[in-house]
Design an enzyme around this catalytic site. Sequence first.
Site, short mmCIF file in Angstrom:
data_model
loop_
_atom_site.label_atom_id
_atom_site.label_comp_id
_atom_site.label_asym_id
_atom_site.label_seq_id
_atom_site.Cartn_x
_atom_site.Cartn_y
_atom_site.Cartn_z
N LYS A 185 -3.48 15.34 1.45
CA LYS A 185 -4.00 16.71 1.43
C LYS A 185 -5.53 16.65 1.45
O LYS A 185 -6.17 16.31 0.47
CB LYS A 185 -3.55 17.48 0.17
CG LYS A 185 -3.81 18.98 0.32
CD LYS A 185 -4.25 19.68 -0.94
CE LYS A 185 -5.70 19.71 -1.23
NZ LYS A 185 -6.57 20.53 -0.38
N GLU A 188 -9.89 21.79 1.97
CA GLU A 188 -9.83 22.87 2.96
C GLU A 188 -11.20 23.14 3.58
O GLU A 188 -11.31 23.85 4.58
CB GLU A 188 -9.24 24.15 2.35
CG GLU A 188 -10.04 24.70 1.20
CD GLU A 188 -9.27 25.73 0.39
OE1 GLU A 188 -8.41 26.42 0.94
OE2 GLU A 188 -9.54 25.82 -0.82
N GLY A 237 -12.55 13.57 -6.21
CA GLY A 237 -13.07 14.93 -6.31
C GLY A 237 -13.80 15.09 -7.63
O GLY A 237 -14.20 14.12 -8.27
N GLY A 238 -13.93 16.35 -8.05
CA GLY A 238 -14.69 16.65 -9.25
C GLY A 238 -13.94 16.26 -10.53
O GLY A 238 -12.71 16.16 -10.54
N GLU A 259 -11.07 9.08 -8.78
CA GLU A 259 -12.48 8.81 -8.46
C GLU A 259 -13.21 10.14 -8.61
O GLU A 259 -13.04 11.04 -7.79
CB GLU A 259 -12.62 8.30 -7.03
CG GLU A 259 -11.91 6.99 -6.75
CD GLU A 259 -12.58 5.80 -7.41
OE1 GLU A 259 -13.63 5.96 -8.06
OE2 GLU A 259 -12.02 4.70 -7.29
N CYS A 293 -21.05 11.01 -3.92
CA CYS A 293 -20.72 10.94 -5.35
C CYS A 293 -21.62 9.96 -6.10
O CYS A 293 -21.90 10.15 -7.28
CB CYS A 293 -19.27 10.55 -5.54
SG CYS A 293 -18.84 9.01 -4.71
N GLU A 392 -23.52 17.54 -13.10
CA GLU A 392 -23.55 17.13 -11.70
C GLU A 392 -23.92 18.34 -10.85
O GLU A 392 -23.21 19.35 -10.85
CB GLU A 392 -22.16 16.60 -11.29
CG GLU A 392 -22.16 16.06 -9.88
CD GLU A 392 -20.81 15.52 -9.45
OE1 GLU A 392 -19.79 16.16 -9.72
OE2 GLU A 392 -20.78 14.43 -8.83
P1 NDP Z 1 -12.88 19.18 -5.81
O1 NDP Z 1 -12.46 18.55 -7.07
O2 NDP Z 1 -13.19 20.63 -5.81
O3 NDP Z 1 -11.78 18.99 -4.67
C1 NDP Z 1 -11.31 17.72 -4.30
C2 NDP Z 1 -9.93 17.88 -3.68
O4 NDP Z 1 -9.02 18.34 -4.66
C3 NDP Z 1 -9.87 18.88 -2.53
O5 NDP Z 1 -8.93 18.44 -1.58
C4 NDP Z 1 -9.37 20.12 -3.24
O6 NDP Z 1 -8.75 21.04 -2.38
C5 NDP Z 1 -8.35 19.52 -4.19
N1 NDP Z 1 -8.03 20.35 -5.34
C6 NDP Z 1 -8.75 21.37 -5.87
N2 NDP Z 1 -8.12 21.86 -6.96
C7 NDP Z 1 -6.97 21.13 -7.11
C8 NDP Z 1 -5.91 21.15 -8.05
N3 NDP Z 1 -5.89 22.01 -9.06
N4 NDP Z 1 -4.91 20.27 -7.90
C9 NDP Z 1 -4.93 19.36 -6.89
N5 NDP Z 1 -5.91 19.31 -5.96
C10 NDP Z 1 -6.93 20.18 -6.07
O7 NDP Z 1 -14.12 18.35 -5.28
P2 NDP Z 1 -15.01 18.59 -4.00
O8 NDP Z 1 -14.16 18.60 -2.77
O9 NDP Z 1 -15.92 19.75 -4.23
O10 NDP Z 1 -15.86 17.24 -3.95
C11 NDP Z 1 -17.00 17.05 -4.70
C12 NDP Z 1 -16.69 16.25 -5.95
O11 NDP Z 1 -16.07 15.03 -5.61
C13 NDP Z 1 -17.94 15.86 -6.72
O12 NDP Z 1 -17.72 16.04 -8.09
C14 NDP Z 1 -18.10 14.38 -6.40
O13 NDP Z 1 -18.80 13.67 -7.37
C15 NDP Z 1 -16.69 13.95 -6.29
N6 NDP Z 1 -16.58 12.73 -5.48
C16 NDP Z 1 -16.29 11.57 -6.12
C17 NDP Z 1 -16.24 10.37 -5.43
C18 NDP Z 1 -15.87 9.09 -6.10
O14 NDP Z 1 -15.49 8.15 -5.41
N7 NDP Z 1 -15.97 8.98 -7.42
C19 NDP Z 1 -16.53 10.32 -3.97
C20 NDP Z 1 -16.79 11.62 -3.40
C21 NDP Z 1 -16.82 12.78 -4.15
P3 NDP Z 1 -9.60 22.26 -1.73
O15 NDP Z 1 -10.95 21.72 -1.35
O16 NDP Z 1 -8.79 22.60 -0.57
O17 NDP Z 1 -9.69 23.29 -2.80
#
Ligand code: NDP
Length: 502
Positions: A185, A188, A237-238, A259, A293, A392
């Site tokens: 997934k 978006e 992600g976050g 991560e 990140c 962040e």
């Molecule tokens: P998000 O956490 O907002 O989203 C990451 C992914 O999770 C997206 O596909 C998102 O979908 C999905 N998602 C959102 N809510 C849920 C949920 N409740 N359950 C399951 N999946 C969900 O992060 P961002 O996309 O904004 O990315 C930025 C963040 O990622 C920053 O905090 C950054 O530090 C971190 N990051 C970490 C890395 C690492 O290796 N440690 C590398 C790169 C980024 P959708 O977008 O469709 O809502």
Amino acid sequence: MPTRDYQLFVGGEFVDGTASRRFASVNPATGAEVASFVDGTVADLEAAVAAARRAFDAGPWPSMPVAERAQRLGRVLEILGGRVPELSAIEYQDNGATIRQATSFMVPGALGFAMGIADLATKFSFTSGQPVTTGPVPGGPFGSTTISYEPLGVVGAITPWNGPLILAMWKVWPALLAGNTVVLKPSELAPSTAMELARAFAEADIPPGVLNVVTGGGTVGEALVSSDHVDMVTFTGGTATGQRIAQLASGNLKRLTLELGGKSPALVLDDVDIESAVDGVIWSTLFLSGQMCTCASRVLVNARVHDEFVERFAARADKLVVGPTDDFATDLGPVVSAAARDRIEGYVQLGTEEGAVAVLPGGRPSGLENGFYVKPTVFVGATPRMRISREEIFGPVVSILKVADDAEAVQVANDTQFGLAASVWCNDRRRALDVAGRVRAGTVWINDHNMLSPQTPFGGMKMSGSGRENGESGFKAYLEEKVVYLDLTPSKNEHLWALVAP
Ligand code: NDP
């Protein structure tokens, strides 16, 4: 009007699914819609999980030798490799990277990582298919023990928008090489290259259901994470999303690799060559407009060199070209969305309210009003307690903090809930290694930053994550370790009874 329309990829076929709605990705440089996607439903996600389940439980993929899986995945890489310029344009139009970043790093880097992971996976002794046989159990004269490594089952992979293809490869490649099947997934905000990956899988004739891609938002992500038919979730992600995922994944205690976010420091010691440290720290902090990140967002500078460093850093950051993403002269593109720009501008205002001084004030560049552009902001006089030093921001906002000595630099560096990455800038090898050894972060670079490789494990300490990707440990995360104890000794019962009988 979007120029590309994508479907879902489920069980080896492109399908519309059950969704009644579509959504569009928006080019952050222009605000124009570039591609349209199915807004997947929970039913679509369940269909994808069922397809992955069938491919794992009854398909040929899990029992193939790893070399054959690598060879078949190599065909996918050949297909993608023939389309690098086109895929790069697709990537930067989705996520706002510059054409230089997309063509030199994001797409070729994604393919390079996949090749590197395949190379590692085929060399590990534990993927050879030959179980490791050990001798008799200590304390008992009978039997022998074999240790084998087996795929986990269905892996759910959730990726962010900032490195869509590269981070998909970090998950899909090791998962599939290990013999699992995958439901991916993507975010978006930037799902196009995940769908292009699906297209390459269809062309490469990989068995149906081995990779499935479902577009949609958090609802689809939550359904994937909660499913009892999924054995592992690998998420980037976050941190807040990671916490939610850890709760949702607990139903069937699925394996988790997380991560997450960071607030990475760059520690500039007082023996550096300032000009080259400034150059390096610019890259550490502002690559991808501060949206990688690992980017450093706190620069901790020894008081002896602080003022000169600040002056040169601000002057250098001011010269960076903020401009259109399709121009090779551009250094910094836009941030990913209007919402991200609003959040970043909110932090710039907050920093000033907290008492930090913006020696480079940021703001929106003129002539680029349709895109989501923000110029770099450089704060001095920030204290470790301020929110701009702790949270962040994920944008081109840098705080430079003055520290008295190495001990204070380490103390401030570690005074955070995060522990993803750090860098030490210093000319003395022993001193640099000493400081690096005391910083609590998953990766510490010395006189470099943001450099990653398929051979080295990557991940965060503290609330920056759990588990590792890449390297041996990253690959092993996709395998179950299984022990079979074999005893064909007829007289063993007599011996065992002797242990328990009075
Ligand atoms: P998000 O956490 O907002 O989203 C990451 C992914 O999770 C997206 O596909 C998102 O979908 C999905 N998602 C959102 N809510 C849920 C949920 N409740 N359950 C399951 N999946 C969900 O992060 P961002 O996309 O904004 O990315 C930025 C963040 O990622 C920053 O905090 C950054 O530090 C971190 N990051 C970490 C890395 C690492 O290796 N440690 C590398 C790169 C980024 P959708 O977008 O469709 O809502």
